[in-house]
Design an enzyme around this catalytic site. Sequence first.
Site, PDB file in Angstrom:
ATOM      1  N   CYS A 147       0.817  -1.205   0.000  1.00  0.00           N
ATOM      2  CA  CYS A 147       0.000   0.000   0.000  1.00  0.00           C
ATOM      3  C   CYS A 147       0.866   1.276   0.000  1.00  0.00           C
ATOM      4  CB  CYS A 147      -0.976  -0.044   1.170  1.00  0.00           C
ATOM      5  SG  CYS A 147      -2.391   1.058   1.025  1.00  0.00           S
ATOM      6  N   HIS A 148       0.803   2.069   1.060  1.00  0.00           N
ATOM      7  CA  HIS A 148       1.584   3.303   1.160  1.00  0.00           C
ATOM      8  C   HIS A 148       2.997   3.073   1.716  1.00  0.00           C
ATOM      9  CE1 HIS A 148      -2.414   5.079   0.735  1.00  0.00           C
ATOM     10  NE2 HIS A 148      -1.816   6.211   0.392  1.00  0.00           N
ATOM     11  N   ALA A 149       3.310   1.855   2.146  1.00  0.00           N
ATOM     12  CA  ALA A 149       4.612   1.566   2.763  1.00  0.00           C
ATOM     13  C   ALA A 149       5.814   1.915   1.892  1.00  0.00           C
ATOM     14  CB  ALA A 149       4.680   0.097   3.204  1.00  0.00           C
ATOM     15  N   PRO A 150       5.733   1.836   0.556  1.00  0.00           N
ATOM     16  CA  PRO A 150       6.895   2.232  -0.235  1.00  0.00           C
ATOM     17  C   PRO A 150       7.357   3.677  -0.028  1.00  0.00           C
ATOM     18  CG  PRO A 150       5.559   0.774  -1.542  1.00  0.00           C
ATOM     19  CD  PRO A 150       4.765   1.093  -0.285  1.00  0.00           C
ATOM     20  N   TRP A 151       6.550   4.537   0.604  1.00  0.00           N
ATOM     21  CA  TRP A 151       7.040   5.867   0.956  1.00  0.00           C
ATOM     22  C   TRP A 151       8.300   5.753   1.816  1.00  0.00           C
ATOM     23  CZ3 TRP A 151       1.947   8.750   2.514  1.00  0.00           C
ATOM     24  CH2 TRP A 151       1.553   9.588   1.467  1.00  0.00           C
TER      25      TRP A 151
END
Length: 180
Positions: A106-110
Amino acid sequence: MRIAFLTAPQGVEQIELTDPWQAVTDAGHEPVLVSTRPGHIQAFHHLDKADTFPVDDVVGEVPVESFDGLVLPGGVANPDFLRMEDKAVAFVQDFFEQGRPVAAICHAPWTLVEADVVRGRVLTSWPSLRKDIQNAGGTWIDEQVKVCDHGPNKLITSRRPDDLKAFCEAFLDVFTEEAA
């Protein structure tokens, strides 16, 4: 296998923590909750508070060498908080430098963008991260799960909670293969 789950003290999407955690447990491995502070973390269902979970280890106090892999759950706030914590970013960088597998949803690649580890890699994420990943030198694709083996370690990424089953199967396969 010991698998680190890195989260901020608040903001993790509960299902993106609990489903992979359960998959690791069901496979006979040991999940370990690592956070930036001791105590408990506060999970969320989107923007609503959900359950709390006890922290097992604090980032900066536990060596990367004690883990076989790293899972980065998403949620909008979780990776945003993590990427502002130098010790959390360094923890992620150490997994890449040591060639240990990393999974992010989800947003974890930030957090991966902040750790400067997406350059030259192909990955997926929540669609709003596409430009961030591209600007960091990665290639973004819209697929349920992507396993990238560019570099010394494997990176497993996924888009959203609907992809959790495939995400868990993929990272467990890779982590088991890498530990063998």
